[in-house]
Design an enzyme around this catalytic site. Structure first.
Site, PDB file in Angstrom:
ATOM      1  N   LYS A  54       0.832  -1.210   0.000  1.00 26.46           N
ATOM      2  CA  LYS A  54       0.000   0.000   0.000  1.00 26.46           C
ATOM      3  C   LYS A  54       0.864   1.257   0.000  1.00 26.46           C
ATOM      4  O   LYS A  54       0.556   2.228  -0.698  1.00 26.46           O
ATOM      5  CB  LYS A  54      -0.951  -0.018   1.201  1.00 26.46           C
ATOM      6  CG  LYS A  54      -2.049  -1.068   1.045  1.00 26.46           C
ATOM      7  CD  LYS A  54      -2.936  -1.141   2.266  1.00 26.46           C
ATOM      8  CE  LYS A  54      -4.041  -2.170   2.075  1.00 26.46           C
ATOM      9  NZ  LYS A  54      -4.968  -2.213   3.231  1.00 26.46           N
ATOM     10  N   GLY A  59      -0.285  -4.103  10.347  1.00 25.49           N
ATOM     11  CA  GLY A  59       0.992  -3.824   9.696  1.00 25.49           C
ATOM     12  C   GLY A  59       1.103  -2.342   9.414  1.00 25.49           C
ATOM     13  O   GLY A  59       0.120  -1.674   9.095  1.00 25.49           O
ATOM     14  N   SER A 111      -0.865   0.862   5.724  1.00 22.77           N
ATOM     15  CA  SER A 111      -1.282   0.095   6.891  1.00 22.77           C
ATOM     16  C   SER A 111      -2.304  -0.952   6.479  1.00 22.77           C
ATOM     17  O   SER A 111      -3.080  -0.738   5.545  1.00 22.77           O
ATOM     18  CB  SER A 111      -1.891   1.045   7.933  1.00 22.77           C
ATOM     19  OG  SER A 111      -2.215   0.354   9.118  1.00 22.77           O
ATOM     20  N   ASP A 112      -2.276  -2.081   7.161  1.00 27.10           N
ATOM     21  CA  ASP A 112      -3.253  -3.138   6.894  1.00 27.10           C
ATOM     22  C   ASP A 112      -3.518  -3.884   8.190  1.00 27.10           C
ATOM     23  O   ASP A 112      -2.639  -3.941   9.069  1.00 27.10           O
ATOM     24  CB  ASP A 112      -2.748  -4.104   5.827  1.00 27.10           C
ATOM     25  CG  ASP A 112      -3.856  -5.036   5.367  1.00 27.10           C
ATOM     26  OD1 ASP A 112      -4.764  -4.558   4.649  1.00 27.10           O
ATOM     27  OD2 ASP A 112      -3.831  -6.217   5.742  1.00 27.10           O
ATOM     28  N   GLN A 113      -4.705  -4.467   8.303  1.00 23.02           N
ATOM     29  CA  GLN A 113      -5.074  -5.141   9.550  1.00 23.02           C
ATOM     30  C   GLN A 113      -5.898  -6.393   9.272  1.00 23.02           C
ATOM     31  O   GLN A 113      -6.747  -6.406   8.381  1.00 23.02           O
ATOM     32  CB  GLN A 113      -5.894  -4.192  10.423  1.00 23.02           C
ATOM     33  CG  GLN A 113      -6.295  -4.770  11.765  1.00 23.02           C
ATOM     34  CD  GLN A 113      -7.114  -3.780  12.567  1.00 23.02           C
ATOM     35  OE1 GLN A 113      -8.241  -3.472  12.227  1.00 23.02           O
ATOM     36  NE2 GLN A 113      -6.523  -3.273  13.618  1.00 23.02           N
TER      37      GLN A 113
END
Length: 195
Positions: free
Chosen positions: A53, A106, A69-71
């Site tokens: 991203k 992340g 960011s990732d979740q």
């Protein structure tokens, strides 16, 4: 602060979180395939996607620091993402009832000028109350958490689903760990306390 900061997300929640730091930033829309790779662990998945991203958000830029960011949540050893519809949200929350669920978020910073990145992840554990299907359906109908990993919004009524929260930074649960982000920005010579 002269460095351009770019948030590679159109999430209103991440934008509100980043605004807490009081630094100027831009947002950009990105399109990233979030499909997990075979046998990919939750930490590896969110770290890889956060980097993807951030890199995608840097397209067309010649300088700046891009935040990605990732979740995901892990329920009974299975990686769970966004439910996307009501029945999946109900199913996810039913699986969470009475359990402790770990969220992995992340975070990646990509420095466009020198083509370098810093990527890490944070964990946050949510202890769910024992919930009835009726309570869960009421909650899902009320808040429509269809685009939230784990099917809830902890910044809203979702807080009523929990008996306890456990982690370094409650912002992690919403999708942008600000304590970690502040540390990572400092490595890029961006001090949020002196701009």
């Amino acid at each position: 602060m002269s460095e351009l900061v770019i948030l590679a997300s159109t999430s209103s929640y991440r934008k509100l979180l980043l605004e807490k730091l009081g630094i100027p930033f831009e947002t950009c829309s990105i399109d990233t395939d979030e499909t997990p790779m075979q046998d990919e662990t939750a930490p590896d998945l969110v770290t890889r996607l956060a980097i993807a991203k951030a890199v995608a958000g840097a397209k067309g830029k010649t300088n700046g620091v891009v935040i990605g960011s990732d979740q995901v949540a892990v329920i009974d050893g299975e990686i769970i993402g966004k439910p996307l519809n009501t029945e999946n949200a109900v199913k996810q929350l039913m699986a969470c009832s009475g359990k402790a669920i770990t969220f992995y978020t992340g975070l990646a910073l990509y420095n466009v000028a020198d083509d370098s990145f810093d990527a890490q992840y944070e964990t946050f554990t949510v202890h769910f109350r024992t919930l009835t299907e009726s309570q869960i359906r009421y909650y899902v109908d009320k808040e429509q958490p269809l685009y939230c990993a784990g099917s809830f919004k902890s910044e809203g009524l979702g807080i009523a689903l929990f008996s306890r929260l456990e982690g370094r930074d409650p912002n992690t649960l919403i999708g942008l760990p600000l304590i970690l982000l502040t540390e990572m920005l400092a490595k890029q010579n961006i001090d949020v306390l002196s701009h």
